[in-house]
Design an enzyme around this catalytic site. Structure first.
Site, PDB file in Angstrom:
ATOM      1  N   GLU A  89      -0.198   4.401   8.812  1.00 25.78           N
ATOM      2  CA  GLU A  89       0.044   5.671   8.142  1.00 25.78           C
ATOM      3  C   GLU A  89      -1.024   5.994   7.114  1.00 25.78           C
ATOM      4  O   GLU A  89      -1.634   5.109   6.515  1.00 25.78           O
ATOM      5  CB  GLU A  89       1.407   5.627   7.439  1.00 25.78           C
ATOM      6  CG  GLU A  89       2.524   5.735   8.445  1.00 25.78           C
ATOM      7  CD  GLU A  89       3.888   5.577   7.820  1.00 25.78           C
ATOM      8  OE1 GLU A  89       4.834   6.177   8.348  1.00 25.78           O
ATOM      9  OE2 GLU A  89       4.021   4.874   6.807  1.00 25.78           O
ATOM     10  N   CYS A 102      -4.768   8.721   0.926  1.00 26.53           N
ATOM     11  CA  CYS A 102      -4.401   7.324   0.723  1.00 26.53           C
ATOM     12  C   CYS A 102      -4.423   6.677   2.094  1.00 26.53           C
ATOM     13  O   CYS A 102      -3.681   7.078   2.989  1.00 26.53           O
ATOM     14  CB  CYS A 102      -3.012   7.265   0.102  1.00 26.53           C
ATOM     15  SG  CYS A 102      -2.362   5.596  -0.015  1.00 26.53           S
ATOM     16  N   CYS A 109       1.131  -6.579   6.018  1.00 24.01           N
ATOM     17  CA  CYS A 109       0.466  -7.190   4.868  1.00 24.01           C
ATOM     18  C   CYS A 109       1.088  -8.557   4.633  1.00 24.01           C
ATOM     19  O   CYS A 109       2.302  -8.710   4.682  1.00 24.01           O
ATOM     20  CB  CYS A 109       0.650  -6.318   3.627  1.00 24.01           C
ATOM     21  SG  CYS A 109      -0.117  -7.022   2.147  1.00 24.01           S
ATOM     22  N   CYS A 113       4.908  -9.019  -1.379  1.00 25.87           N
ATOM     23  CA  CYS A 113       5.503  -8.570  -2.646  1.00 25.87           C
ATOM     24  C   CYS A 113       6.947  -8.111  -2.380  1.00 25.87           C
ATOM     25  O   CYS A 113       7.196  -7.378  -1.418  1.00 25.87           O
ATOM     26  CB  CYS A 113       4.687  -7.436  -3.247  1.00 25.87           C
ATOM     27  SG  CYS A 113       2.954  -7.884  -3.457  1.00 25.87           S
ATOM     28  N   CYS A 116       7.982  -4.296  -2.083  1.00 22.51           N
ATOM     29  CA  CYS A 116       7.151  -3.392  -1.278  1.00 22.51           C
ATOM     30  C   CYS A 116       7.620  -3.310   0.162  1.00 22.51           C
ATOM     31  O   CYS A 116       7.734  -4.327   0.844  1.00 22.51           O
ATOM     32  CB  CYS A 116       5.699  -3.862  -1.310  1.00 22.51           C
ATOM     33  SG  CYS A 116       4.612  -2.889  -0.257  1.00 22.51           S
ATOM     34  N   CYS A 330       4.192   5.462  -2.734  1.00 21.58           N
ATOM     35  CA  CYS A 330       3.705   4.084  -2.674  1.00 21.58           C
ATOM     36  C   CYS A 330       4.820   3.151  -2.258  1.00 21.58           C
ATOM     37  O   CYS A 330       5.925   3.229  -2.765  1.00 21.58           O
ATOM     38  CB  CYS A 330       3.244   3.606  -4.041  1.00 21.58           C
ATOM     39  SG  CYS A 330       2.006   4.629  -4.738  1.00 21.58           S
TER      40      CYS A 330
HETATM   41  N1  SAH Z   1      -2.094  -4.084  -1.366  1.00 23.57           N
HETATM   42  C1  SAH Z   1      -2.705  -3.366  -2.430  1.00 23.57           C
HETATM   43  C2  SAH Z   1      -2.798  -1.884  -2.152  1.00 23.57           C
HETATM   44  C3  SAH Z   1      -1.628  -1.241  -1.494  1.00 23.57           C
HETATM   45  S1  SAH Z   1      -0.142  -1.150  -2.433  1.00 23.57           S
HETATM   46  C4  SAH Z   1      -1.983  -3.617  -3.725  1.00 23.57           C
HETATM   47  O1  SAH Z   1      -0.903  -4.198  -3.705  1.00 23.57           O
HETATM   48  O2  SAH Z   1      -2.528  -3.258  -4.766  1.00 23.57           O
HETATM   49  C5  SAH Z   1      -0.466   0.205  -3.527  1.00 23.57           C
HETATM   50  C6  SAH Z   1       0.377   0.215  -4.804  1.00 23.57           C
HETATM   51  O3  SAH Z   1       1.721   0.601  -4.536  1.00 23.57           O
HETATM   52  C7  SAH Z   1       0.432  -1.131  -5.468  1.00 23.57           C
HETATM   53  O4  SAH Z   1       0.248  -1.075  -6.843  1.00 23.57           O
HETATM   54  C8  SAH Z   1       1.830  -1.550  -5.123  1.00 23.57           C
HETATM   55  O5  SAH Z   1       2.243  -2.566  -5.936  1.00 23.57           O
HETATM   56  C9  SAH Z   1       2.593  -0.261  -5.238  1.00 23.57           C
HETATM   57  N2  SAH Z   1       3.929  -0.255  -4.661  1.00 23.57           N
HETATM   58  C10 SAH Z   1       4.386  -1.026  -3.648  1.00 23.57           C
HETATM   59  N3  SAH Z   1       5.689  -0.758  -3.396  1.00 23.57           N
HETATM   60  C11 SAH Z   1       6.064   0.205  -4.283  1.00 23.57           C
HETATM   61  C12 SAH Z   1       7.287   0.915  -4.515  1.00 23.57           C
HETATM   62  N4  SAH Z   1       8.374   0.705  -3.769  1.00 23.57           N
HETATM   63  N5  SAH Z   1       7.304   1.818  -5.512  1.00 23.57           N
HETATM   64  C13 SAH Z   1       6.187   2.080  -6.240  1.00 23.57           C
HETATM   65  N6  SAH Z   1       5.019   1.461  -6.048  1.00 23.57           N
HETATM   66  C14 SAH Z   1       4.946   0.533  -5.084  1.00 23.57           C
HETATM   67 FE1  SF4 Z   2       0.842  -5.921   0.350  1.00 26.02          FE
HETATM   68 FE2  SF4 Z   2       2.648  -4.232  -0.579  1.00 26.02          FE
HETATM   69 FE3  SF4 Z   2       1.966  -6.355  -2.014  1.00 26.02          FE
HETATM   70 FE4  SF4 Z   2       0.200  -4.342  -1.729  1.00 26.02          FE
HETATM   71  S1  SF4 Z   2       2.182  -4.240  -2.781  1.00 26.02           S
HETATM   72  S2  SF4 Z   2      -0.176  -6.560  -1.535  1.00 26.02           S
HETATM   73  S3  SF4 Z   2       0.716  -3.694   0.373  1.00 26.02           S
HETATM   74  S4  SF4 Z   2       2.999  -6.402  -0.015  1.00 26.02           S
END
Ligand code: SAH
Ligand code: SF4
Length: 338
Positions: A89, A102, A109, A113, A116, A330
């Protein structure tokens, strides 16, 4: 054979030199592709027949198949299918300063986290530079307007796909490529420290954002498993190196999770951690997703947190909400259509 969208101008110059041709042909090819949007060597009328045949032998034009598009006024979310059937996406946001995209950098991934949605799907493979470039080209074509800003914050950890990500940046930034200025490109990482050093040594002007999300190792370990490999003090050390090397301000992203990392003590710890560092903090209201136990902090906690940072002279902003109507916010990517 490789996709022509994988190739930087420097690489194409070396290619021509190896073939005994003049290197400026690389510039001509780039102009056809990225200025004139001509995706066919036969139409490159200032190249000789032999050159065209040679290029056709070595490169092809890849494409992304658009599966669905969801849109509201300011946000469009695109679901694309790749040649091997996997789906990714991209999200387009219309800002007053221009169109920002974006993009995703991997299929799934591996960082895991907890908060996420994108990380719920384990990494299947890295995206090629071509697949990243094509996200920009395809969306640009769809909206029929120039894209001026790129953020690598979709699905995937870009520093876990470092070489392709760097080629992508070079192509996007090239004056004969998409000519998007380095300061209009932002990469976000969950904190792969080794790559932060490597990226610092490239001395680009690309904006670096670090997904911090907690101010103690104990808390960060709980929500971001990568912290067990690279802890907070290692990240801070790498960030300081990056700032020394590039003289650029770094962004720390901090998602506010109700009762997890949003207390007064959390804010004070964060101030201590970031004191004296040339940075700013992007406070992110959590986008609630299915299958996670986390809740968005309430309005008062968010604004108290912000006030504490301000009082301690840490630059901070609260991220403006974008895209939740189309689940394009995000961490919500790939929440559906799996
Ligand atoms: N993997 C990289 C880039 C993609 S994630 C990273 O983690 O930085 C992009 C951003 O979205 C990151 O700061 C991540 O922590 C945040 N993010 C992930 N899940 C989210 C959610 N449910 N609500 C708000 N931000 C979120
Ligand atoms: Fe991966 Fe989501 Fe963590 Fe970014 S925030 S490193 S996309 S698991």
């Amino acid at each position: 054979m490789t996709s022509i969208f994988n190739v930087t101008k420097e690489e194409l110059e070396s290619y021509f030199i190896d073939k005994g041709e003049k290197k400026f042909k690389a510039t001509q090819v780039f102009e056809w592709i990225y200025r004139k949007e001509v995706y066919n060597f036969d139409e490159m009328s200032n190249l000789k027949k032999d050159t065209i045949e040679m290029l056709k032998n070595d490169f092809y034009f890849d494409e992304l198949k658009l599966v669905t598009k969801q849109e509201d006024e300011l946000v469009k979310k695109y679901l694309f299918e790749l040649n091997d059937g996997h789906r990714i996406e991209s999200v387009l946001m219309k800002h007053d300063y221009g169109n920002s995209i974006c993009i995703s950098s991997q299929i799934g991934c591996n960082m895991g986290c907890k908060f996420c949605q994108s990380g719920r799907l384990k990494k299947i493979r890295n995206l090629t530079a071509s697949e990243m470039v094509l996200q920009v080209l395809t969306v640009q074509k769809d909206i029929n307007e120039r894209i001026s800003h790129v953020v690598i914050m979709g699905i995937g950890e870009p520093f876990d796909n470092y070489d392709n990500f760097m080629n992508f940046i070079r192509i996007v930034n090239d004056p004969y490529g998409l000519a998007i200025g380095q300061r209009h490109i932002t990469v976000s990482t969950s904190g792969l420290v080794k790559k932060i050093y490597e990226f610092a040594d490239e001395e680009t002007g690309v904006n670096l954002a670090i997904s911090l999300h907690a101010s103690t190792n104990e808390k960060r370990n709980n929500i971001m498993p990568i912290n067990k490999a690279y802890n907070i003090s290692e990240i801070i050390k790498a960030v300081k190196y990056y700032i020394d090397k590039t003289n650029r301000r770094v962004t720390f992203e901090y998602i506010l999770l109700k009762d997890i990392n949003d207390t007064k003590l959390d804010a004070l710890n964060l101030c201590k951690l970031l004191k004296g560092i040339n940075c700013y903090v992007n406070l992110i209201p959590y986008n609630e997703t299915e299958n996670t136990e986390f809740k968005r902090s309430n309005y008062d906690s968010i604004s108290n947190f912000y006030d504490i940072l301000k009082k301690n002279r840490i630059n901070a902003t609260i991220r403006k909400e974008f895209g939740s109507n189309v689940s394009a916010a995000c961490g919500q990517l790939r929440a559906e259509n799996n």
